[in-house]
Scaffold this motif. Sequence first.
Motif, mmCIF file in Angstrom:
data_model
loop_
_atom_site.group_PDB
_atom_site.id
_atom_site.type_symbol
_atom_site.label_atom_id
_atom_site.label_comp_id
_atom_site.label_asym_id
_atom_site.label_seq_id
_atom_site.Cartn_x
_atom_site.Cartn_y
_atom_site.Cartn_z
ATOM 1 N N PRO A 1 0.799 -1.224 0.000
ATOM 2 C CA PRO A 1 0.000 0.000 0.000
ATOM 3 C C PRO A 1 0.833 1.276 0.000
ATOM 4 O O PRO A 1 0.545 2.210 -0.758
ATOM 5 N N LYS B 1 2.239 1.820 -3.453
ATOM 6 C CA LYS B 1 1.217 2.222 -4.422
ATOM 7 C C LYS B 1 0.805 3.678 -4.208
ATOM 8 O O LYS B 1 0.728 4.467 -5.155
ATOM 9 N N HIS C 1 -1.259 -6.509 -5.033
ATOM 10 C CA HIS C 1 -2.031 -6.531 -3.788
ATOM 11 C C HIS C 1 -1.155 -7.154 -2.717
ATOM 12 O O HIS C 1 -0.455 -8.139 -2.973
ATOM 13 N N PHE D 1 -8.550 1.207 -1.276
ATOM 14 C CA PHE D 1 -7.394 0.592 -1.932
ATOM 15 C C PHE D 1 -7.796 0.073 -3.309
ATOM 16 O O PHE D 1 -7.078 0.273 -4.302
ATOM 17 N N PHE E 1 -7.365 6.470 1.448
ATOM 18 C CA PHE E 1 -6.784 5.268 2.059
ATOM 19 C C PHE E 1 -5.849 5.659 3.211
ATOM 20 O O PHE E 1 -5.889 5.031 4.283
ATOM 21 N N ASN F 1 -6.389 4.470 7.028
ATOM 22 C CA ASN F 1 -5.389 3.593 7.624
ATOM 23 C C ASN F 1 -4.764 4.244 8.864
ATOM 24 O O ASN F 1 -4.482 3.566 9.857
ATOM 25 N N TYR G 1 -4.185 -1.967 7.938
ATOM 26 C CA TYR G 1 -4.748 -2.607 6.749
ATOM 27 C C TYR G 1 -4.177 -4.008 6.609
ATOM 28 O O TYR G 1 -2.963 -4.209 6.648
#
Length: 269
Positions: free
Chosen positions: A22, A25, A57, A92, A127, A131, A141
């Motif tokens: 995450p 990204k 992912h 996400f 996100f 988070n 997460y």
Amino acid sequence: MDGTALDSLPLRLAVCLQARLPAEKVAGVHALWTDWQAGRVDPAVDAARAPIDQPGHPDKPPLTVPQKVPRRRADTTTGRAALIHALAHIEFNAINLALDAAHRFAGMPLEYYADWLQVADEEARHFELLNAHLATLGHGYGDFAAHNGLWDMALKTAHDPLVRMALVPRVLEARGLDATPLIVDKLRAAKDLRMVDILAIIERDEIGHVAIGSRWFGWLCAGRGLAPEPTFRQLLVEYDAPPLKPPFNLAARRAAGFSESELGWLRSL
């Protein structure tokens, strides 16, 4: 990022889509939006793209079918953490959906790509907000099971940007607008006012995202000589879209580009 190849928009999008972690990204999306605004990215709008059907992912959360995700209650700390985790998972996936809208469909106007890069950047910020708040509850997460329903719709609509604009922003994201007032009520009852504030930010931005979908859906319909409203209803049936269930957030949907006749149709459901 180094190397001239990454100056091409399709390749930069592919890097972001394929990022697994995450933080990786999110950082990639923010950097891409910054570089795009500064003119450091070649749009390459007509360049060929190799579709990315499975974006990166992390190992967690474990993915299951929607029916097996436990019900999330807001009246306990763990239940509230599970609810916030579910929202973080939606965001996400929404990052990947926005990136995919820009990456998968070549030959659209420059403004289309700018719109979806902005959406990806805002989803990444959502996100991060969720988070960070999840951390205040002792979670992060990946701590709870989640499902992949949002990305399944990306694959179902991968062949046509008109279908994508109809069924992702105007169905899935619009359902999020409908759900927000109910979630806010639960969070107020739990006295989680920080989450109420976060949801206000998300709702404001999501209205804009649905409006972007509505605008490009209308543009694509006009280019094909189609009437948008009957076409939308036809696509709901043809693609077995998630059912539209009241209560509807009519004010948010109106702000997001739904016409008065569409709102009247929703009231009749």
